[in-house]
Design an enzyme around this catalytic site. Sequence first.
Site, PDB file in Angstrom:
ATOM      1  N   HIS A 111       0.856  -1.190   0.000  1.00  0.00           N
ATOM      2  CA  HIS A 111       0.000   0.000   0.000  1.00  0.00           C
ATOM      3  C   HIS A 111       0.892   1.239   0.000  1.00  0.00           C
ATOM      4  CE1 HIS A 111       0.905  -0.709   4.227  1.00  0.00           C
ATOM      5  NE2 HIS A 111       0.418   0.490   4.563  1.00  0.00           N
ATOM      6  N   HIS A 150       1.365   3.849   2.108  1.00  0.00           N
ATOM      7  CA  HIS A 150       1.839   4.574   3.277  1.00  0.00           C
ATOM      8  C   HIS A 150       3.362   4.688   3.198  1.00  0.00           C
ATOM      9  CE1 HIS A 150      -1.947   3.943   5.978  1.00  0.00           C
ATOM     10  NE2 HIS A 150      -2.036   5.007   5.216  1.00  0.00           N
ATOM     11  N   ASP A 209       5.874   4.403   5.148  1.00  0.00           N
ATOM     12  CA  ASP A 209       6.794   3.417   5.720  1.00  0.00           C
ATOM     13  C   ASP A 209       6.885   2.145   4.889  1.00  0.00           C
ATOM     14  OD1 ASP A 209       4.141   2.895   6.535  1.00  0.00           O
ATOM     15  OD2 ASP A 209       4.775   1.818   8.323  1.00  0.00           O
TER      16      ASP A 209
END
Length: 303
Positions: free
Chosen positions: A61, A63, A65
């Site tokens: 995904h 994000h 991080d």
Amino acid sequence: MLDVCLLGTAGMMPLPYRWLTSLMLRYNGSSLLIDCGEGTQIAIKEAGLSFKPIDILCVTHFHADHISGLPGLLLTMGNAERTEPLTIIGPKGLARVVSALRTIAPELPFEINCIELEQPDEYLEINGYHIHAFRVRHNVVCYGYSVEIHRAGRFSVERAKEQNVPLSLWSRLQKGETVEMDGVIYEPQMVLGPARKGLKVTYCTDSRPVDSIVEAARKSDLFICEGMYAEKEKLAKAKQYKHMTFYEAADLAARAEVSEMWLTHFSPSLVNAKEYMPKVREIFENSHLGKDGKSVDLSFEED
């Protein structure tokens, strides 16, 4: 043989002793990377691995991080004189995200091919990796990945003779080629017995426990799953932020009947994860804490 290396195990932010969650698989001279958070290329170097053979990058995904290390990785791969195309797989919008991140890595000596996932389950085959991308439940669109290495059946002299396969074609058919000779098409299944058990690794992070994970991970040799929180009192927080506890991950492993589970993607606040493992192993015995650089060579079962 499938070589598995967990490059980093941190969630949200890299720490002095934990890089952000990333996994590398190596098979037959080709490397597959899952996620690329900040510091991933340092983790690759610390593990003694090479950048150049990375042919596939699967993104769970968008994000930071999980993807913010991409520009640096691309530049390093370019400096390693890579010229072969790189395939990047991820949720819908991947091409836009990669293009934006490449603002600081605009010139590369290789092409990037983006494959955007739109369905709950999608299947791809690249370089001998059979990839099942399955949607999980996070607060943005997120996918887990099962990666399988299939194994053909044993060569059968009896089958070859029964079907009058010319001796000169046996070797090519055994290697999986389909061959035409004198107007007749010969296929590998004409000389091979039933398919043998292959190898399977499932990777899932940033999700609540859902049945799609159980089904995708079914009978995996190795299940690598997020355990964001170990403290039982943080279950409410796990539900709020769409993450998992150690115990929920262990329950998924038990239900999926996997051979082994590694926990990863620990919260930065988690200090002494080991003390929680006895309770985890009461749910799924063959559970282990992931750690940066943890690796294993998975081998085919002997006949």
